[in-house]
Structure formats: structure tokens, C-alpha cells
Design a protein around this motif. Structure first.
Motif, PDB file in Angstrom:
ATOM      1  N   ASN A  96      39.373  48.983  39.173  1.00 14.30           N
ATOM      2  CA  ASN A  96      39.856  47.495  38.811  1.00 14.30           C
ATOM      3  C   ASN A  96      41.352  47.543  39.195  1.00 14.30           C
ATOM      4  O   ASN A  96      42.183  48.458  37.975  1.00 14.30           O
ATOM      5  CB  ASN A  96      39.667  47.272  37.439  1.00 14.30           C
ATOM      6  N   ILE A 126      45.672  39.475  41.919  1.00 14.89           N
ATOM      7  CA  ILE A 126      44.307  39.381  41.186  1.00 14.89           C
ATOM      8  C   ILE A 126      44.174  41.090  40.886  1.00 14.89           C
ATOM      9  O   ILE A 126      44.228  41.478  41.906  1.00 14.89           O
ATOM     10  CB  ILE A 126      43.285  38.427  42.540  1.00 14.89           C
ATOM     11  N   TYR A 127      43.540  40.411  40.839  1.00 18.04           N
ATOM     12  CA  TYR A 127      42.678  41.801  39.991  1.00 18.04           C
ATOM     13  C   TYR A 127      41.201  42.596  40.913  1.00 18.04           C
ATOM     14  O   TYR A 127      40.386  41.179  40.668  1.00 18.04           O
ATOM     15  CB  TYR A 127      42.004  42.457  38.538  1.00 18.04           C
ATOM     16  N   TYR A 165      43.516  49.507  35.402  1.00 17.58           N
ATOM     17  CA  TYR A 165      43.791  49.120  34.998  1.00 17.58           C
ATOM     18  C   TYR A 165      42.440  48.651  33.945  1.00 17.58           C
ATOM     19  O   TYR A 165      41.105  48.781  34.608  1.00 17.58           O
ATOM     20  CB  TYR A 165      44.078  47.503  35.238  1.00 17.58           C
ATOM     21  N   GLN A 183      39.558  46.776  31.250  1.00 17.47           N
ATOM     22  CA  GLN A 183      38.683  45.591  31.301  1.00 17.47           C
ATOM     23  C   GLN A 183      39.527  44.499  29.532  1.00 17.47           C
ATOM     24  O   GLN A 183      39.685  45.641  29.209  1.00 17.47           O
ATOM     25  CB  GLN A 183      37.138  45.526  30.949  1.00 17.47           C
ATOM     26  N   LYS A 219      39.294  32.719  28.687  1.00 19.30           N
ATOM     27  CA  LYS A 219      38.322  33.746  29.513  1.00 19.30           C
ATOM     28  C   LYS A 219      38.099  32.840  31.104  1.00 19.30           C
ATOM     29  O   LYS A 219      38.603  34.485  31.846  1.00 19.30           O
ATOM     30  CB  LYS A 219      36.684  33.117  29.266  1.00 19.30           C
ATOM     31  N   LYS A 233      38.936  35.564  34.867  1.00 18.52           N
ATOM     32  CA  LYS A 233      37.767  34.450  36.069  1.00 18.52           C
ATOM     33  C   LYS A 233      38.170  34.472  37.230  1.00 18.52           C
ATOM     34  O   LYS A 233      38.007  35.432  38.353  1.00 18.52           O
ATOM     35  CB  LYS A 233      36.911  33.927  34.758  1.00 18.52           C
ATOM     36  N   THR A 262      41.836  35.210  37.732  1.00 16.93           N
ATOM     37  CA  THR A 262      42.426  36.641  38.535  1.00 16.93           C
ATOM     38  C   THR A 262      41.406  38.138  38.081  1.00 16.93           C
ATOM     39  O   THR A 262      41.766  39.002  38.519  1.00 16.93           O
ATOM     40  CB  THR A 262      43.821  36.783  37.559  1.00 16.93           C
ATOM     41  N   GLY A 263      40.136  37.634  38.493  1.00 14.43           N
ATOM     42  CA  GLY A 263      39.166  38.844  38.579  1.00 14.43           C
ATOM     43  C   GLY A 263      39.388  39.857  37.559  1.00 14.43           C
ATOM     44  O   GLY A 263      38.430  40.736  38.148  1.00 14.43           O
ATOM     45  N   GLN A 264      39.970  39.493  36.746  1.00 16.09           N
ATOM     46  CA  GLN A 264      39.397  40.537  35.124  1.00 16.09           C
ATOM     47  C   GLN A 264      38.112  40.425  35.050  1.00 16.09           C
ATOM     48  O   GLN A 264      37.426  39.268  34.399  1.00 16.09           O
ATOM     49  CB  GLN A 264      40.883  40.416  34.575  1.00 16.09           C
ATOM     50  N   LYS A 265      37.730  41.740  34.562  1.00 11.83           N
ATOM     51  CA  LYS A 265      36.448  41.472  33.613  1.00 11.83           C
ATOM     52  C   LYS A 265      37.349  42.046  32.326  1.00 11.83           C
ATOM     53  O   LYS A 265      37.852  42.526  32.174  1.00 11.83           O
ATOM     54  CB  LYS A 265      35.715  43.153  34.221  1.00 11.83           C
ATOM     55  N   TYR A 266      36.446  40.822  31.282  1.00 16.34           N
ATOM     56  CA  TYR A 266      36.032  40.811  29.738  1.00 16.34           C
ATOM     57  C   TYR A 266      35.042  40.690  29.469  1.00 16.34           C
ATOM     58  O   TYR A 266      33.700  41.451  30.302  1.00 16.34           O
ATOM     59  CB  TYR A 266      37.221  39.708  30.029  1.00 16.34           C
TER      60      TYR A 266
END
Lengths: 280, 220
Positions: A209, A217-218, B10, B12, B106, B110, B112-116
Motif C-alpha cells: 500500500n 493515488i495509493y 500506508y 487501510q 468511500k 476508491k 485514490t486507490g485506498q482500501k477501506y
């Protein structure tokens, strides 16, 4: 045919969250050497399933047995080349289906709810001609080639949410969807080392990550982290040279996974990792 | 003996939207205790290594007006505001704002490609909503929201709250929980501990959250 010897470090460590909530370690792993090949398997029991610690144990046991038979029946341990990728994937699916059926039978004979045994699986077969791998669910796996470059072996399955995945007991077995959930790979190049791990170890050992400053973006490069693995490969080889037994090595590995660095120390989930190095 | 460095991954993200009632009936001791509880909540989360990097907190207050007084943020990145009392009880608008905020966050995760993790919306109120409030409509919206697994709702009733009225909007499996006295500090300690468990959980997992007897009482 290349002849090589493999050294393994393998351990499962209970997570801090599991200790706090008084639940057992739901991970399980197993390594077994056979005639001219080895099998390594890790399994992560679903936190939502009360008997998943039993499920992960049974899935490792059954899969070792079935995949051993597969290799011997096909004579892969005596061949100079790996089976074609498509054939391996088809046979991996069929074999995992046998494991799933046995798990179902086990649940019935022990009066346990089938889904209460839910767990993931990552299984690798180490052949003289290369490495075969198959998996269901999340976790990570990677290998190091002869140029000491680390690469991923699998892509973990994640749903929309960060903590969502599938298990061997999930409704994934219909022909129309099965290839989405069961994935297989074969690596025929010279392999120096490889690793299999449950998701409790991924933040400590994989780049998964990161933030791309330019794009804002991640992203998940799914990249084994050389600064984690390379020192440990060296130590593993040294320990073997010193004549340490596998059980002694595994004890040291367990200690490392428990609190070998801050990331491992602070991890709340169960942690399992198999690290293997070829000493041909 | 073994040694190896870990990468800088980083974390989640997990969003927790606190929707707090600051109507005039909360003035005085209740609001003082709520403010103390919020400060402690922030301190407790900050002390949890994983939760402090995963949990984003947002704060919506409602009285005569509805305000998002804290946009979603990690605990280390903001100072907890001090709440002041203000008029009536615009509960419905506040909950709608919380649901919008949750969905927008949410979308941002999404994009920014972040998992949540699944967001949580925590409603804290002592009164019943203003008479012109569309509780029926809100109940349906919350039902759709929870059926779609868009968020998890918790509702905390303070002192003389109207249990029957609040129960109209809460999901059947998550009825309003009465706060014992003004035990906000105990509640937020529990919330912090629970967040620690949630941000380390698997989706679908049935979590054994810490016992609630430190802050909750039984509604007969």
C-alpha cells in the motif's frame, strides 16, 4: 534435471488481537519433503468462523496428501519440465475440490457447521524443474530468481472492502466463476528462494500500500520487500551451515515473526510465513 | 537471530462518523461530559498503534442547525472541537449528512486507490427529533443503507431520550443503547477499544466487542 536442496523456515504466531479476545491462532502451515520434491502450504482461518483453526489445520493436512498423489501419479518429480500452465491450473482446481469435499465430510462426521471451518489456502510444489503454486483467498507469495530479484507469485483476492476475501468453503466452485477465485501459476526459471505468508505478515514483508506522489493515488505493487527477505535468506543459510535442525530454525523464525521488528511486533492478526532457500 | 526491515506501507482506512446532539437539552453537565468523552476518545485512539493510522473520525453536530464540524481525519491531524448547545433537534438532516459524507468518503477512497473498511455511523442524542422531522423517510433510508452494507449504525440514547422514537430508525439488530447516567468517558473508552478490534477484523467476522456494562444500562 536440476538437483537442489531446499531449507525451510516455517512458523505460525498468534496475533495480539486473538490473545486479547481469547481465541486460538487460526493460521496453520506445513512443509513436507517427498522423493525429489517438496510441498509447502499456508492457511488462514476466517475470523468470522468459530472452527476455522481446525479448518486451516485440516486443509493443510488434506492438501499435502492430495497434491503429493498428484505429483507422483503424473511423475512430475522425475520430469525435466513443468506441466503446461493450463493443465496445472485444471488439476489444481480438481485437487482443491477434493480437499474441499474432504473438509465437508469432516464437518459432517464431527457435527460441525461446514462454513465454521472457513479458511484460505496458498500451496506451492517445489519440483526439480521449477515451482507450481495455487491459492484461494488472500495472503501473499513471492520468489527470488537467480539474479536476486524478488517477484510476486500470486495476486491476493480482495473484495470491495479492505478486509474482505473468499475461502475454500465459499460459493466459488461453479464452473462459470471458479477461475476468478482459484488462481494457479508456474515458474520455470531458476528459483533461489520463495515465501508463502498469510495476510498478518503482509504489511511487514511486502510493499502492498504505497502512495504515488505524481498521480496522487495509493497502489498495491504486491512486491516482496528485499530488505526484509534478503537478510533472512542469508541467516537461514548460515543456520543450516551451522548444523541447526529444522525444528531449531523454526523456533528462531517463530521468535522473529513474533516481534522481530516494530511492524511484526504491532501486528494484531495471526502471522504465518514459510521462507525457503535453495542451496544447490 | 533473524532480522529484516519492513516497508513503509500506508494503512487501510476506517471511517467513523460521530453524529452528536447539541440541542439545548444537552446544555450543562451532559455536554460537558460529552466534550470530556470526545477528548478522551481521541487520546485513546492515538495510543493504539494500528487504530491511530487506520481510523478517520468525522464529527457532525445537530441542534437548530446541522454542521460537519470535523471532516474525516486521522486523530493525529486535528484538535477535537468543543461542542456548544444550540436550539432544537434536527436529527434527520444530521443523519442524512452523515450518510452522504460516508458515501462521498468511500468514493474518495476508491478514486485514490485506498482500501477501506465498512464505515461506522454513531448517533448520540438525548431527545426526540423536532416534530417536523421525517423520521419515517429516514428509517427507510437507513434500512436501505444497512441492507446495502454501506455502513454500520450504532445509536446511543442519553438520559431521557425517547427510546421508542429512536428505535423506529435503527436497524432491528442494532437497537438504541441507553447510556448509563452521563458515562460518556466510559462509552468513548469502549468505542476506542471496539475500533481497535474493528480495524483488525475480517469482513463478515462476528466480533466479540468489549463488554458494555461500563457505560450502558438495560432499557426495560
Amino acid at each position: 534435471m536440476r538437483k537442489s536442496e531446499w531449507i525451510f523456515a516455517s512458523a505460525s504466531v498468534i496475533g495480539k488481537a486473538h490473545i486479547t479476545r481469547n481465541i486460538p491462532c487460526q493460521d496453520y502451515s506445513k512443509v513436507q519433503r517427498f522423493d525429489n520434491f517438496s510441498i509447502a502450504v499456508v492457511s488462514d482461518g476466517a475470523g468470522s468462523s468459530e472452527n476455522s483453526h481446525i479448518g486451516s489445520n485440516k486443509v493443510c493436512e488434506y492438501s499435502l496428501n492430495y497434491f503429493e498423489n498428484l505429483v507422483l501419479n503424473r511423475g512430475w518429480n522425475e520430469q525435466d519440465n513443468l506441466p503446461p500452465k493450463e493443465l496445472w491450473h485444471e488439476l489444481a482446481k480438481q485437487t482443491l475440490c477434493l480437499v474441499k469435499d474432504d473438509l465437508d465430510k469432516f464437518s459432517m462426521s464431527n457435527d460441525l457447521e461446514y462454513k465454521s471451518l472457513s479458511c484460505t489456502i496458498i500451496l506451492a510444489i517445489i519440483l526439480p524443474s521449477g515451482l507450481l503454486i495455487t491459492h484461494i483467498g488472500d495472503g501473499r507469495a513471492g520468489y527470488c530468481d537467480s539474479n536476486l530479484n524478488w517477484n510476486p507469485l500470486i495476486t491476493p483476492f480482495h473484495g470491495e472492502l479492505a478486509n474482505e476475501t473468499v475461502f475454500i468453503t465459499s460459493d466459488i466452485w461453479d464452473e462459470s466463476v471458479i477461475d476468478e477465485y482459484i488462481r494457479s501459476e508456474s515458474i520455470e526459471t531458476d528459483i533461489k528462494a520463495f515465501c508463502l505468508l498469510t495476510d498478518g505478515c503482509e504489511n511487514a514483508s511486502f510493499e502492498c500500500n504505497l502512495f504515488d506522489q505524481d498521480k496522487g493515488i495509493y497502489f498495491d505493487p504486491n512486491r516482496p520487500f528485499p530488505l526484509f527477505f534478503n537478510p533472512n535468506l542469508k541467516i537461514l543459510a548460515q543456520l543450516n551451515d551451522q548444523g541447526m535442525t529444522e525444528a531449531e530454525i523454526n523456533k528462531l523464525w517463530e521468535k522473529f515473526l513474533e516481534a522481530g521488528n516494530d511492524r511484526l511486533k504491532n501486528e494484531m492478526d495471526d502471522k504465518t510465513m514459510i521462507l525457503a532457500i535453495s542451496v544447490s | 537471530m533473524f532480522e529484516g526491515q519492513s516497508p513503509e506501507n500506508y494503512e487501510q482506512k476506517c471511517l467513523c462518523v460521530l453524529v452528536v446532539d447539541v440541542s439545548s437539552s444537552m446544555a450543562g453537565e451532559p455536554l460537558d461530559q460529552l466534550n470530556i468523552g470526545l477528548q478522551k476518545f481521541q487520546e485513546e485512539v492515538a495510543m493504539d498503534f494500528t487504530a491511530s493510522q487506520r481510523l478517520e473520525i468525522s464529527l457532525i453536530s445537530f441542534g437548530s442547525s446541522v454542521q460537519c464540524i470535523q471532516e474525516p481525519s486521522l486523530v493525529s491531524n486535528f484538535k477535537m472541537p468543543i461542542l456548544t448547545a444550540n436550539g432544537t433537534t434536527k436529527l434527520v438532516e444530521a443523519m442524512r449528512l452523515a450518510m452522504d459524507l460516508s458515501e462521498n468518503r468511500k468514493k474518495w477512497y476508491k478514486s485514490t486507490g485506498q482500501k477501506y473498511f465498512r464505515p461506522m455511523i454513531v448517533l448520540i442524542t438525548d431527545g426526540e427529533p423536532d416534530s417536523d422531522q421525517d423520521m419515517y423517510g429516514l428509517a427507510n433510508e437507513i434500512k436501505d443503507f444497512t441492507n446495502g452494507k454501506k455502513a454500520i449504525f450504532w445509536t446511543i440514547g442519553v438520559k431521557n431520550y425517547n427510546h421508542a422514537k429512536l428505535a423506529q430508525i435503527t436497524p432491528p439488530d442494532a437497537p438504541p443503547r441507553p447510556l448509563a447516567g452521563l458515562a460518556f468517558s466510559e462509552f468513548f473508552k469502549w468505542l476506542s477499544d471496539s475500533m481497535g478490534a474493528i480495524v483488525n477484523s475480517k469482513e463478515g467476522q462476528i466480533l466479540a466487542l468489549p463488554p458494555t456494562n461500563g457505560w450502558s444500562q438495560i432499557q426495560m
